[in-house]
Scaffold this motif. Structure first.
Motif, PDB file in Angstrom:
ATOM      1  N   ARG A 105       0.828  -1.202   0.000  1.00 14.84           N
ATOM      2  CA  ARG A 105       0.000   0.000   0.000  1.00 14.84           C
ATOM      3  C   ARG A 105       0.859   1.247   0.000  1.00 14.84           C
ATOM      4  O   ARG A 105       0.567   2.236  -0.662  1.00 14.84           O
ATOM      5  CB  ARG A 105      -0.900  -0.053   1.252  1.00 14.84           C
ATOM      6  CG  ARG A 105      -2.248   0.593   1.100  1.00 14.84           C
ATOM      7  CD  ARG A 105      -3.101  -0.037   0.015  1.00 14.84           C
ATOM      8  NE  ARG A 105      -4.036   0.973  -0.477  1.00 14.84           N
ATOM      9  CZ  ARG A 105      -4.396   1.088  -1.750  1.00 14.84           C
ATOM     10  NH1 ARG A 105      -3.931   0.243  -2.640  1.00 14.84           N
ATOM     11  NH2 ARG A 105      -5.241   2.028  -2.138  1.00 14.84           N
ATOM     12  N   HIS A 108       2.034   1.967  -3.315  1.00 18.74           N
ATOM     13  CA  HIS A 108       0.968   2.575  -4.115  1.00 18.74           C
ATOM     14  C   HIS A 108       0.867   4.069  -3.818  1.00 18.74           C
ATOM     15  O   HIS A 108       0.814   4.890  -4.729  1.00 18.74           O
ATOM     16  CB  HIS A 108      -0.364   1.877  -3.805  1.00 18.74           C
ATOM     17  CG  HIS A 108      -1.539   2.517  -4.472  1.00 18.74           C
ATOM     18  ND1 HIS A 108      -1.674   2.518  -5.852  1.00 18.74           N
ATOM     19  CD2 HIS A 108      -2.619   3.194  -3.967  1.00 18.74           C
ATOM     20  CE1 HIS A 108      -2.777   3.161  -6.166  1.00 18.74           C
ATOM     21  NE2 HIS A 108      -3.382   3.586  -5.035  1.00 18.74           N
ATOM     22  N   TYR A 109       0.876   4.402  -2.514  1.00 14.62           N
ATOM     23  CA  TYR A 109       0.821   5.807  -2.114  1.00 14.62           C
ATOM     24  C   TYR A 109       1.994   6.593  -2.690  1.00 14.62           C
ATOM     25  O   TYR A 109       1.852   7.722  -3.136  1.00 14.62           O
ATOM     26  CB  TYR A 109       0.815   5.916  -0.581  1.00 14.62           C
ATOM     27  CG  TYR A 109      -0.589   5.872   0.018  1.00 14.62           C
ATOM     28  CD1 TYR A 109      -1.302   4.671  -0.010  1.00 14.62           C
ATOM     29  CD2 TYR A 109      -1.205   7.008   0.576  1.00 14.62           C
ATOM     30  CE1 TYR A 109      -2.592   4.618   0.519  1.00 14.62           C
ATOM     31  CE2 TYR A 109      -2.484   6.949   1.100  1.00 14.62           C
ATOM     32  CZ  TYR A 109      -3.186   5.754   1.073  1.00 14.62           C
ATOM     33  OH  TYR A 109      -4.445   5.709   1.575  1.00 14.62           O
ATOM     34  N   SER A 111       3.664   6.064  -5.375  1.00 12.60           N
ATOM     35  CA  SER A 111       3.515   6.393  -6.799  1.00 12.60           C
ATOM     36  C   SER A 111       2.407   7.414  -7.018  1.00 12.60           C
ATOM     37  O   SER A 111       2.498   8.256  -7.908  1.00 12.60           O
ATOM     38  CB  SER A 111       3.307   5.126  -7.624  1.00 12.60           C
ATOM     39  OG  SER A 111       2.036   4.583  -7.352  1.00 12.60           O
ATOM     40  N   VAL A 112       1.360   7.375  -6.152  1.00 10.03           N
ATOM     41  CA  VAL A 112       0.295   8.387  -6.258  1.00 10.03           C
ATOM     42  C   VAL A 112       0.858   9.783  -6.009  1.00 10.03           C
ATOM     43  O   VAL A 112       0.618  10.722  -6.761  1.00 10.03           O
ATOM     44  CB  VAL A 112      -0.850   8.078  -5.256  1.00 10.03           C
ATOM     45  CG1 VAL A 112      -1.773   9.287  -5.122  1.00 10.03           C
ATOM     46  CG2 VAL A 112      -1.627   6.861  -5.704  1.00 10.03           C
ATOM     47  N   PRO A 138      -5.727   7.742  -3.754  1.00  7.51           N
ATOM     48  CA  PRO A 138      -5.925   6.373  -3.257  1.00  7.51           C
ATOM     49  C   PRO A 138      -7.387   6.231  -2.833  1.00  7.51           C
ATOM     50  O   PRO A 138      -7.983   7.174  -2.314  1.00  7.51           O
ATOM     51  CB  PRO A 138      -4.994   6.287  -2.058  1.00  7.51           C
ATOM     52  CG  PRO A 138      -3.993   7.364  -2.263  1.00  7.51           C
ATOM     53  CD  PRO A 138      -4.701   8.459  -2.962  1.00  7.51           C
TER      54      PRO A 138
END
Lengths: 701, 129
Positions: A105, A108-109, A111-112, A138
């Motif tokens: 996670r 993911h954050y 890359s966000v 997200p």
């Protein structure tokens, strides 16, 4: 209802209305006060953050503090800091607080936020909501407030963010203007704080570097001069004072060219220096300066203009080195080199030095004067392509260089070059590998020497041809001599055999026997003559041999032979001094001894009872002495020279051929020896032959 | 004692053949002596007629076929051809090269110089018995 009542009611209603209005205002005022109180709290929190952040804390503490501050000040559930460059890896670094994320996670954050950093502009808070910005957030986030910080001069950019999750959104109030405003303030302050941090670090670094630089400038053996932009001295180091004799106090504020005099006759250097300095360009050259005492020295100087950030000329830095010793050394080197090159240029051989890549390092000829048709300092490989004519020769040379490199030994070979008008030039080439132990690369060179041998070749051919012809003639002559001697001896020997047969088969009368003996004597004499002529011809044509000879046995067998041919008694004796074995030419030595001994026997005195012949042999390390002495008739003084002549006979009555001593002399000459004659008429003769002794190691020759 | 010896003389010089014949008869009166004045003749005759237990005295310098060439021919014949025979060169040559060359022939037992003495003939005759 009357009017007054009515108006009273009216007033009351108005009053009531006013009260209502006032209480609304009052409520408004209370609300405003609460809001202001709240804002004040937020600002106080901001102040608290700022106060703690400006203290000397490390980067990690700073980030933690900031994460907490975002949550407290913006009143959000969680906070994020995404730094784009921190570790230099492409993904950047994400720090977060108030929300727990597993590794996947968190990636993911990361890359966000990396994405967001590119999307939003700098210096402004941006609020994103799930319902309108769902794709770029997200999915668990409800609201997110972001701010991008850019510090381009440090290549730094980062994203600060506060966020509320969908799950907990009901517990938080909607983000309002005040949040925006205070977030912007927080972010701007962070930027300032961070910039200050960076500058602080840089300052520390610069200071340390400056310290080192000043140490170098002070301590270096090179002279260092720093001038202002007008070229007036601001600072010099110790080495400058040592080299020139001028201290900083004497020359501060003066221009170097005004006190550091130059040797006259350097107009070119002056021109270059002036030109470059007026154009404010860096310059490096060597001049001859005079120090304070007026002594000249070679000064290698490098002058660099220094500009500030705005591009303004502030200083000149001059670094100077006294290279007098190097220059003198170089000059001496050059003169030695010139000397040897001049010597080599006149050497009869062509000499090249080549490295293992085939590059020509030295050649004592030019394209015009040399056989190779190349110029010094030209790579052989490239020459190979340029010139078709001697290319095969160079190809072969490169081949031999590789061979010499492999075997690490010298190689010699012959080469034919094309001369003028189709003629050929024969040369002998030697390739000698040479390892320069002193050079850093420990590289291998090849010394290629070329000597023209056309003349030698021509002479060699002639000699070979003549030699072959001579050999043929010699061999024919040899055959001829043997054939003649054979044909002459054959009938003699048959006569001799017949006489022997007569003696055996018939009972001859004493008269006939006397005549037959006379015939036999004449035959023996004739046979002896033929043998002597043969010996003479052998001596002149055959090489001297070296073999081991026992002199005692040799002399003994000669004695036997001589005794056989003499009717009366002659005492034959020998004496030795030193070894009896000697290395010599058996056939020649035998001939010498036989001739001398039979001469002594032949010319014995008939009137004495005990004629004798004594052979004395004395062997010294280098010389063999053989003395044959007798008590015979002797040789008169006037004949002593003549006895060694061809066909000379000392005594008309003698039975010799006149060849004996001539042959002895010829053989001794051939063997590099000497003959000495000592004689007294009526008393005897002594002939001493001295021959050089060869030792075992010469046998092979 | 003097019986059964057989000599073969090969020499182009008639007198030598006569001389050697006489010397042999002097020592071994009963000896059987075969003389050839031409080496070609000797080659033809001996090539077809095997001769065992004989003593060959061969001159070196002869016209047409010299002594060496003749011996080379003899060597080329089967060994049984000359079983028990001995071969000598008998020459008046003083050429050392002839002596050296003679040593190279396996067939040759010795090198004799002319004129051959009675003692020498006795020696080689005794050796043959």
């Amino acid at each position: 209802m009357n009017d007054s009542e009515e108006s009273l009611l009216k007033e009351y209603r108005e009053l009531q209305l006013r009260v209502t209005r006032f209480s609304a205002i009052e409520q408004e005022l209370i609300n405003t006060r609460d809001r202001l109180d709240h804002e004040l709290i937020l600002y106080k929190r901001l102040q608290g953050f700022t106060q703690r952040a400006i203290q000397n804390i490390n980067l990690f503490e700073f980030i933690t503090l900031l994460l907490e501050a975002i949550i407290d000040i913006v009143e959000v559930e969680s906070s994020f800091i995404y730094i784009d460059h921190l570790t230099g890896n492409a993904e950047g670094e994400l720090f977060q607080e108030g929300i727990s994320l597993d590794i996947a996670r968190k990636a993911h954050y990361r890359s966000v936020f990396q994405d967001l950093l590119k999307r939003i502009g700098p210096k402004q808070a941006v609020v994103l909501h799930a319902e309108k910005d769902g794709e770029i957030l997200p999915e668990e986030l409800h609201t997110c407030i972001c701010f991008r910080i850019e510090i381009p001069e440090h290549g730094f950019s980062c994203l600060l963010a506060g966020a509320i999750t969908k799950k907990n959104a009901p517990l938080y109030q909607e983000l309002k203007n005040k949040h925006n405003t205070i977030f912007e303030i927080l972010c701007n302050q962070t930027e300032t704080l961070y910039t200050n941090r960076l500058y602080g670090e840089e300052l520390q670094k610069t200071k340390a570097e400056l310290q080192k630089l000043s140490l170098i400038a002070t301590q270096t053996a090179n002279s260092v001069i720093i001038t202002n932009r007008f070229g007036e001295v601001e600072w010099v180091n110790k080495a400058f004072t040592r080299t020139t004799g001028y201290s900083l106090e004497e020359i501060a504020g003066r221009k170097p060219k005004d006190f550091l005099r130059r040797m006259p006759g350097q107009a070119d250097e002056e021109k270059i220096l002036t030109e470059y300095l007026s154009q404010k360009k860096e310059v490096e050259l060597t001049v001859v300066n005079l120090n304070k005492n007026g002594n000249p020295y070679y000064n290698r100087l490098q002058i660099t203009p220094v500009y500030d950030q705005t591009g303004q000329l502030t200083n000149f830095i001059s670094i100077q080195r006294d290279i007098t010793r190097e220059v003198l050394y170089q000059k001496e080197n050059d003169s030695i080199r010139n000397f040897f090159e001049a010597v080599l240029a006149h050497a009869p051989a062509e000499i090249m030095v080549v490295d293992s890549q085939g590059k020509l390092l030295f050649y004592n000829r030019t394209r015009e004067t040399g056989m190779w048709g190349i110029e010094s300092r030209e790579a052989l490989e490239s020459t190979l392509l340029q010139h078709s004519d001697p290319s095969h020769c160079i190809e072969r040379l490169l081949h031999h260089i590789r061979e010499a490199e492999k075997s690490a030994g010298s190689i010699q070979y012959e080469e034919v070059f094309a001369g003028s008008e189709g003629s050929e030039k024969n040369t002998m080439i030697s390739v000698q590998p040479y390892r320069d132990e002193k050079s850093a690369e420990n590289s291998m060179y090849f010394i290629v020497t070329l000597v023209e041998i056309s003349e030698i070749k021509k002479i060699e051919k002639t000699i070979m041809r003549n030699n072959e012809e001579l050999r043929k003639i010699n061999s024919e002559l040899d055959n001829f001599v043997y054939s003649v001697s054979h044909d002459l001896r054959s009938p003699l020997l048959s006569i001799k055999g017949i006489i022997t047969l007569i003696f055996h088969a018939y009972d001859v009368s004493s008269d006939v026997e006397k005549y037959l003996r006379m015939v036999e004597t004449s035959i023996n004499k004739l046979d002896g003559n033929i043998r002597e002529i043969l010996e003479y011809s052998r001596n002149s044509r055959l090489e001297v041999k070296q073999e081991k000879i026992n002199l005692e046995t040799t002399i003994n067998s000669i004695f036997q032979e001589v005794k056989y041919s003499v009717d009366s008694m002659v005492l034959l004796d020998m004496e030795f001094e030193g070894e009896k074995e000697v290395l010599s030419d058996r056939s020649r030595l035998t001939t010498i001894l036989k001739n001398l001994i039979s001469n002594s026997v032949r010319y014995r005195r008939k009137d004495i009872e005990t004629p004798h012949v004594i052979v004395s042999v004395k062997k010294e390390p280098e010389v063999l002495y053989i003395k044959v002495s007798d008590n015979g008739v002797g040789i008169p003084k006037e004949q002593r020279e003549k006895v060694f002549e061809m066909f000379y006979r000392g005594n008309a009555a003698s039975s010799g051929t006149g060849l004996g001593l001539y042959i002895v002399k010829e053989i001794v000459n051939k063997m590099n020896g000497r003959v000495v004659l000592d004689s007294e008429p009526g008393k005897g003769t002594a002939i001493t032959v001295s021959l050089p002794i060869h030792h075992d190691d010469y046998i092979s020759l | 004692m003097n019986s059964f010896l057989r000599f073969v003389l090969i020499d182009d010089d008639e007198i030598f053949n006569f001389l050697h014949h006489s010397v042999i008869k002097e020592v071994f009166p009963k000896a059987d002596i075969l003389s050839f004045q031409s080496s070609m003749e000797a080659k033809e005759h001996l090539g077809t007629n095997p001769l065992r237990g004989a003593i060959f005295l061969i001159d070196i310098r002869m016209p047409e076929l010299n002594g060496f060439e003749l011996v080379e021919y003899f060597e080329s014949l089967p060994k049984e051809h000359f079983t028990g025979s001995s071969f000598y060169f008998l020459t008046s040559s003083l050429d050392e090269r002839d002596k050296t060359r003679a040593r190279n022939y396996g067939l040759i037992n010795g090198y004799l110089e002319k004129p051959i003495s009675i003692e020498k003939i006795r020696e080689i005759g005794e050796k043959q018995r």
